[in-house]
Design a protein around this motif. Structure first.
Motif, PDB file in Angstrom:
ATOM      1  N   ALA A   1       1.015  -1.199   0.021  1.00 13.41           N
ATOM      2  CA  ALA A   1      -0.108  -0.017  -0.190  1.00 13.41           C
ATOM      3  C   ALA A   1       0.867   1.342  -0.079  1.00 13.41           C
ATOM      4  CB  ALA A   1      -0.948  -0.036   1.273  1.00 13.41           C
ATOM      5  N   GLY A   2       2.072   1.197   0.501  1.00 18.70           N
ATOM      6  CA  GLY A   2       2.851   2.292   0.550  1.00 18.70           C
ATOM      7  C   GLY A   2       4.105   2.355  -0.526  1.00 18.70           C
ATOM      8  N   GLU A   3       3.762   1.527  -1.516  1.00 24.49           N
ATOM      9  CA  GLU A   3       4.913   1.689  -2.626  1.00 24.49           C
ATOM     10  C   GLU A   3       4.636   3.018  -3.410  1.00 24.49           C
ATOM     11  OE1 GLU A   3       5.330  -3.295  -3.473  1.00 24.49           O
ATOM     12  OE2 GLU A   3       3.691  -2.102  -4.877  1.00 24.49           O
ATOM     13  N   LEU A   4       5.883   3.711  -3.640  1.00 23.52           N
ATOM     14  CA  LEU A   4       5.493   4.954  -4.359  1.00 23.52           C
ATOM     15  C   LEU A   4       5.378   4.836  -5.812  1.00 23.52           C
ATOM     16  CD1 LEU A   4       8.373   7.011  -2.243  1.00 23.52           C
ATOM     17  CD2 LEU A   4       5.892   6.880  -1.905  1.00 23.52           C
ATOM     18  N   VAL A   5       4.334   4.682  -6.532  1.00 27.47           N
ATOM     19  CA  VAL A   5       4.221   4.377  -7.948  1.00 27.47           C
ATOM     20  C   VAL A   5       3.134   5.245  -8.623  1.00 27.47           C
ATOM     21  CG1 VAL A   5       4.309   1.979  -7.528  1.00 27.47           C
ATOM     22  CG2 VAL A   5       2.068   2.819  -7.067  1.00 27.47           C
ATOM     23  N   MET A   6       2.464   6.362  -7.697  1.00 33.48           N
ATOM     24  CA  MET A   6       1.677   7.288  -8.567  1.00 33.48           C
ATOM     25  C   MET A   6       2.544   8.561  -8.805  1.00 33.48           C
ATOM     26  SD  MET A   6      -1.698   6.804  -5.882  1.00 33.48           S
ATOM     27  CE  MET A   6      -2.168   8.442  -6.930  1.00 33.48           C
ATOM     28  N   PRO A   7       2.375   8.911 -10.098  1.00 35.75           N
ATOM     29  CA  PRO A   7       2.914  10.259 -10.521  1.00 35.75           C
ATOM     30  C   PRO A   7       2.246  11.287  -9.658  1.00 35.75           C
ATOM     31  CG  PRO A   7       2.975   8.765 -12.290  1.00 35.75           C
ATOM     32  CD  PRO A   7       2.139   8.117 -11.464  1.00 35.75           C
ATOM     33  N   ALA A   8       2.864  12.285  -9.058  1.00 37.85           N
ATOM     34  CA  ALA A   8       2.280  13.105  -8.319  1.00 37.85           C
ATOM     35  C   ALA A   8       2.906  14.673  -8.637  1.00 37.85           C
ATOM     36  CB  ALA A   8       2.288  13.045  -7.085  1.00 37.85           C
ATOM     37  N   PHE A   9       2.438  15.752  -8.197  1.00 39.01           N
ATOM     38  CA  PHE A   9       3.050  17.214  -8.657  1.00 39.01           C
ATOM     39  C   PHE A   9       4.291  17.221  -8.330  1.00 39.01           C
ATOM     40  CE2 PHE A   9      -1.622  17.575  -7.096  1.00 39.01           C
ATOM     41  CZ  PHE A   9      -2.014  18.081  -8.283  1.00 39.01           C
ATOM     42  N   GLN A  10       5.004  16.801  -7.122  1.00 41.95           N
ATOM     43  CA  GLN A  10       6.445  16.965  -6.974  1.00 41.95           C
ATOM     44  C   GLN A  10       7.148  15.643  -6.712  1.00 41.95           C
ATOM     45  OE1 GLN A  10       6.180  19.818  -3.890  1.00 41.95           O
ATOM     46  NE2 GLN A  10       6.120  21.543  -5.223  1.00 41.95           N
ATOM     47  N   GLY A  11       6.573  14.576  -7.470  1.00 41.87           N
ATOM     48  CA  GLY A  11       7.430  13.239  -6.982  1.00 41.87           C
ATOM     49  C   GLY A  11       6.332  12.111  -7.236  1.00 41.87           C
ATOM     50  N   MET A  12       6.425  11.061  -6.347  1.00 43.57           N
ATOM     51  CA  MET A  12       5.566   9.830  -6.478  1.00 43.57           C
ATOM     52  C   MET A  12       4.810   9.831  -5.249  1.00 43.57           C
ATOM     53  SD  MET A  12       6.307   8.953  -9.582  1.00 43.57           S
ATOM     54  CE  MET A  12       6.048   7.188  -9.685  1.00 43.57           C
TER      55      MET A  12
END
Length: 389
Positions: free
Chosen positions: A153-164
């Motif tokens: 659930a905590g994997e950084l996989v979603m492109p966001a404004f300033q990172g993932m």
């Protein structure tokens, strides 16, 4: 014989029911005004405050904030239609949760990022459990969700404004729509979340609640913004068009909605809701970013006629510019810039205003200043900032 409804008749009724023809009288509960709008878009809270304030005599931003954060909290800030942040009446949460969770979601993430249905349910349950009786920041909530579900659930996989962003965040809006999450007062500059008070579901079983919620949502949408078509509703709800067409067909067969002729084309109203004003609405109004009326009222090319379609929309999308309404249609854009206790309101009409309309515009600017608790100054000229600035 099919009832025929003109645009000006529909526009006048919509404005009346939105408290835009005549503001709600002093003492009208803020939640009642928000309910008539089918929620106030609140990604930018100051815009929501203006949306509510221009519809109710004497209401200021302080009144809206009091309804959100003080005493029995008749307003809730949460994820509403289209999965976007809205103010909704707290008493209507059973209806909204039943209706919004029954609308099919259009997948917005790639297959390798997307949560399975089971994982999404697990995350929503973890969010609700973590927020029971607490106010948490997004980072604190993330830690709690991962602890209750797993590292996936905590994997950084979603492109966001300033990172993932971590995987679990893709269903935050669903948690809000299911009644597991709402916004709480900020902790300094940090946004916090909590769980809404427990409420009784709309119906004893999920299937019946969904059916009742959807039928009520369509009828309320048509009462507020009708006549409208299934594609209009689909756009407003961010729902699949084919699904909306099937929904309208079933509601028509059940006698919940009825067909009318709207400006020469088939459209729908709630069953029996066929009274319309006999005279067109006249007057000037200022509506802020993402105001409910500009988002929901259709057809959009009629609400935004001529040059307004290019100047006041962003690729056909409504809400990115605050708009000037003249006689029920968009006739300009505006912007306000605050400095301390003063705010400069720049209005760009797209045509010449009459002397009466200029006086009404000045009154509308004064009202915006009252809502924002600032001394306003009106400037008529070119709005030089871009959309959503």
């Amino acid at each position: 014989m099919t009832l025929r409804i003109r645009w000006d008749e529909a526009s006048a009724r919509r404005m009346e029911r939105q408290f835009l023809a005549v503001p709600a009288p002093t003492g009208t509960p803020v939640a009642e005004v928000v309910g008539a709008m089918l929620g106030a878009h609140a990604q930018v809270l100051s815009a929501a405050e203006v949306s509510v304030g221009v519809r109710a005599e004497g209401v200021t931003r302080a009144d809206v904030r009091a309804a959100l954060w003080e005493a029995d909290r008749p307003l809730m800030k949460t994820y509403g239609p289209r999965g976007t942040v809205h103010l909704l009446p707290s008493a209507e949460l059973p209806f909204w949760t039943a209706a919004l969770t029954a609308i099919p979601a259009n997948p917005s993430q790639s297959a390798d990022v997307r949560l399975t249905a089971a994982q999404a349910d697990e995350v929503v349950a973890a969010i609700g459990d973590a927020l029971g009786g607490r106010c948490l920041t997004i980072d604190e909530l993330g830690d709690e969700v991962v602890a209750r579900t797993g590292p996936w659930a905590g994997e950084l996989v979603m492109p966001a404004f300033q990172g993932m962003w971590p995987r679990w965040r893709q269903v935050m809006h669903r948690a809000g729509q299911r009644g597991a999450l709402c916004f709480a007062p900020n902790r300094g500059r940090k946004v916090t979340y909590t769980r809404p008070p427990r409420f009784e579901p709309l119906a004893p079983d999920e299937a019946t609640a969904s059916e009742r919620g959807l039928a009520l949502l369509v009828r309320r949408y048509l009462r507020a913004y009708g006549p409208a078509t299934a594609p209009h509703f689909a756009k407003w709800a961010a729902a699949p068009r084919g699904w909306a067409l099937s929904l309208f067909t079933s509601l028509a067969q059940a006698g919940e909605i009825e067909e009318v002729d709207f400006a020469g084309a088939p459209a729908w109203v709630a069953a029996g809701d066929t009274e319309f004003p006999g005279a067109p609405l006249r007057g000037v109004r200022l509506l802020p970013y993402f105001d409910a009326y500009g988002i929901a009222a259709q057809p959009r090319e009629v609400l935004f006629p001529g040059t307004a379609y290019e100047r006041a929309l962003a690729g056909g999308q409504a809400g990115n510019y605050p708009v000037l309404l003249v006689d029920g249609v968009v006739a300009g854009v505006w912007h306000q810039r605050r400095r301390g206790r003063r705010t400069t309101v720049t209005v760009e009409p797209l045509g010449r205003l009459t002397a009466r309309q200029e006086r009404e515009l000045a009154g509308q600017v004064e009202r915006v200043g009252e809502v924002l608790e600032a001394k306003p100054e009106l400037v008529v000229g070119r709005v030089t900032v871009g959309g959503h600035a």
